[in-house]
Each structure stands twice: as C-alpha cells, then as structure tokens.
Design an enzyme around this catalytic site. Structure first.
Site, short mmCIF file in Angstrom:
data_model
loop_
_atom_site.label_atom_id
_atom_site.label_comp_id
_atom_site.label_asym_id
_atom_site.label_seq_id
_atom_site.Cartn_x
_atom_site.Cartn_y
_atom_site.Cartn_z
N GLU A 145 0.97 -1.22 -0.02
CA GLU A 145 -0.07 0.01 -0.05
C GLU A 145 1.02 1.19 -0.02
O GLU A 145 1.86 1.33 0.76
CB GLU A 145 -1.03 0.10 1.25
CG GLU A 145 -2.00 1.16 1.14
CD GLU A 145 -2.64 1.15 2.50
OE1 GLU A 145 -3.46 2.03 2.58
OE2 GLU A 145 -2.63 0.40 3.34
N GLU A 235 -9.05 9.58 5.19
CA GLU A 235 -9.12 8.64 6.37
C GLU A 235 -9.55 9.51 7.56
O GLU A 235 -8.70 10.18 8.22
CB GLU A 235 -7.74 7.97 6.57
CG GLU A 235 -7.53 6.85 5.62
CD GLU A 235 -6.18 6.39 5.79
OE1 GLU A 235 -6.19 5.15 5.81
OE2 GLU A 235 -5.03 6.67 6.62
#
Length: 253
Positions: A145, A235
C-alpha cells in the site's frame, strides 16, 4: 456573378476551420450515500463511502456525494463525525477504474489534479491522501500500500518504529518532494507512506507515478507488480469535518 464566386470560395474555408471542443458537465447521480460500503459510479470513477472501521467508534456516521463532473474532472464531498476509539473509521474516496491492473513497468505517468478544502469542528484526527495498492498478479491480493499524504490532521502513518513519545520514525527523511518516507506493516500488507515534513497541499497538480518509481528504484518494490487500486480521499479517525473536492482527476498512462 463575382460575388457568388467569392461566396463559393469561402464555403470550404469555413468547413475546414477547426472546431472547438468543450467539456460539458454531464448528468451525474448526486444522491448522498451513507451506507457502510455504498458507492456511486460515474464515468471512469467510483465514489466509495467505505466505513471499514466504523465498529471502532462509539458513535458516528459519514455521508458522501458527487456534486458534478466535467470531462475527466469530478467534484465530490463528504461529511463525517466520529467519537470513540483510536483507529481509522472510514475512508471516503474517489476510485479510478480505468487503466488499473497494469504492471508498474508498463506505466509511464499518472498525472493528477486535486483541489480540495476541509472544514473541521473541534478536535479532528484525519488525513487526506492518495492511496494506491499493488499486487503480484492483476486483481490479486494486496502486497504493498502506497499512501501520498497531502494533509496530516493530528494523525500519523504506520511505521515499523516509533520514538519514546509515540511518534512514527521515518526510514528516510526528505527523499522526495519535501516528504519523509515511513514504512511498516498493517498486519496484511506492507505500507509505504510519504508525508510532508510540514504544511498542507490543498491544490495538487502533478504526477503521482514518481512516488512508485522511487520505491522501485530505492526500496526494492518490483516493477513487475500490478497497480490494482488507485484511490484518493480522507481517512477519518475522530471529530467532525467536511471535505470538499472542487476538482479531481487521475489518468494512468
């Protein structure tokens, strides 16, 4: 008859003039979505609400919606509020659906534009970032990621090492574009995070691929891996905020 001849001579000249192409706003579904994995598709993009960590919260919710699209540029917003817990609750994001599942070696550039703003209420913990995933196979399980942060709001990256005060320790300082590089595992895959040393970028216009190229050249990430996911969003961990994206685009060349 002279005037008629002149008129006939002008006809092909007019027909050969270049036509101007305009980007027209297309009709899009602007219905707000609030379900855990609700999504809306438009053109080459999907808006994902993605409340993947909501069960860590004692209370909260998130609502996202597309506001417009013109050509390859999309506008969208998300409103969220979360209380309780210390983990990420949600990742409202725009996902690119075209050009993915290519090997990294086949990609030459990933030009992107992202203009956004965020209004916070009270103490907020969040980030605003590109989020990319690679795999050993097209459409396979995540191996890496790669996060490229544009804003760090009282948050912090995953890291293999933390100092005595609990701050993540970078593996490299300022290797690329005023950013520190952090690396660690989330328990499922390796996570590389590029964080600004200071400040916030609310208007990004540039190429995202050099961040992948840096990891290939310097951190041993294989260029034979496939780019399986390309997303950009926020996020959210705690607090109340509204993220407004006035213009976003991403292309994989």
């Amino acid at each position: 008859m002279l005037s008629l001849s002149v008129l006939l001579l002008c006809v092909p000249l007019v027909s050969c003039m270049p036509r101007m192409h305009k980007h027209h706003a297309r009709a899009v579904d602007t219905t707000p979505i609030s379900g855990r994995y609700d999504s809306v598709n438009v053109g080459q993009y999907s808006l994902l609400n993605n409340l993947w960590g909501e069960y860590d919260a004692s209370s909260g919710s998130q609502t996202s919606q597309i506001t417009s699209m013109s050509g390859s540029t999309i506008a969208w917003e998300t409103n969220w509020t979360w209380t309780g817990g210390t983990e990420v609750k949600s990742f409202a994001n725009i996902q690119l659906n075209t050009g993915i599942n290519q090997q990294l070696s086949a990609i030459s550039s990933m030009p992107s534009t992202w203009h956004w703003s965020q209004s916070n209420t009270g103490a907020v913990v969040a980030d605003v970032a590109y989020d990319l995933f690679t795999s050993d196979t097209a459409g396979g399980s995540n191996v890496n990621e790669i996060m490229i942060w544009l804003a760090n709001v009282n948050s912090g990256p995953i890291a293999a090492q933390y100092n005595a005060t609990g701050q993540a320790v970078p593996i490299l300082e300022k290797p690329l574009n005023r950013r520190n590089l952090y690396s660690g595992s989330n328990g499922y895959n390796q996570v590389y995070s590029f964080l600004l040393t200071s400040g916030t970028i609310t208007s990004f216009e540039g190429d995202v691929y050099p961040f992948l190229s840096y990891l290939i050249d310097n951190e041993g990430m294989s260029s034979s891996q496939y780019l399986t996911t390309a997303q950009a969003g926020t996020e959210a961990t705690s607090g109340t905020a509204k993220l407004t994206t006035s213009a976003y685009s991403l292309t994989i060349n």
